[in-house]
Design an enzyme around this catalytic site. Structure first.
Site, short mmCIF file in Angstrom:
data_model
loop_
_atom_site.label_atom_id
_atom_site.label_comp_id
_atom_site.label_asym_id
_atom_site.label_seq_id
_atom_site.Cartn_x
_atom_site.Cartn_y
_atom_site.Cartn_z
N ASP A 218 35.18 38.97 35.20
CA ASP A 218 34.22 40.05 35.27
C ASP A 218 35.00 41.32 35.62
OD1 ASP A 218 31.62 41.38 35.63
OD2 ASP A 218 32.16 41.34 37.76
N ASP B 162 33.60 44.79 36.97
CA ASP B 162 33.19 45.55 38.15
C ASP B 162 32.93 44.63 39.34
OD1 ASP B 162 33.12 48.14 36.81
OD2 ASP B 162 31.43 47.31 35.71
#
Length: 194
Positions: free
Chosen positions: A11, A13
């Site tokens: 991922d 952020d």
């Protein structure tokens, strides 16, 4: 026949970089604690590094998809390595940009970003990991058939099924993934580590 590679799906952020909502300014991109060491450890162990990220700012009209290319370049510069893939979902059903205001199969927790990357890059989902900081990351990895790592002090008690492991940061997750004796090429379905 070429053997498929395992991947570490990351991922963006809150996992790889600090979470600055809707940021596409490369000057504001900062790696999270442990991100560089974790990425290098995973790469050294033979994992393809693939970012998979929801970017509803595109559907909201806050920035264009092309703006994410500068963010990708900045991440690669900060990591000191080239990513094997950088996949994003621009969709949001309530978005204001009509072409992106749809229900899709790529917005996490759906597994579409992972399955598309696996098909395009020759990746073995059963030998791969999804690493993220929220429940939708874990669920996307689970739906794609990956093992999962949640970056958190502890998993939310309501998170079911639980992630394969919980780690403090990407460096901690990488140490545990790389040191996992169950990642043997002969064991496609290892037991959970946590």
């Amino acid at each position: 026949m070429t053997r498929l590679r395992p991947a570490a799906f990351l991922d963006k952020d809150g996992t790889l970089i600090d979470d600055v909502p809707y940021n596409v300014d490369p000057a504001h991109v900062r790696l999270t604690r442990g991100a560089r060491d974790g990425a290098w450890s995973l790469r050294a162990a033979g994992y393809a590094l693939v970012v998979v990220t929801n970017q509803s700012g595109v559907a909201r009209g806050l920035f264009g998809a092309h703006d994410l290319l500068g963010v990708q370049a900045r991440i690669e510069d900060l990591l000191g390595l080239e990513l094997d893939g950088f996949y994003w979902c621009p969709h949001l059903p309530a978005g204001v940009v009509a072409e992106y205001a749809i229900v899709c199969g790529c917005r996490k927790p759906a597994p579409g970003l992972l399955t598309r990357a696996a098909a395009e890059l020759g990746l073995d989902l059963a030998r791969s990991w999804m690493v993220g900081d929220i429940a939708s990351d874990v669920e996307a990895g689970r739906r794609a058939g990956c093992r999962t790592a949640l970056l958190a002090a502890s998993p939310p008690p309501t998170l079911r099924p639980a992630p394969t492991l919980v780690a403090a940061d990407l460096a901690d997750a990488a140490r545990r993934i790389v040191g996992d004796p169950a990642r043997s090429d002969h064991d496609e379905h290892p037991a959970p580590l946590a």
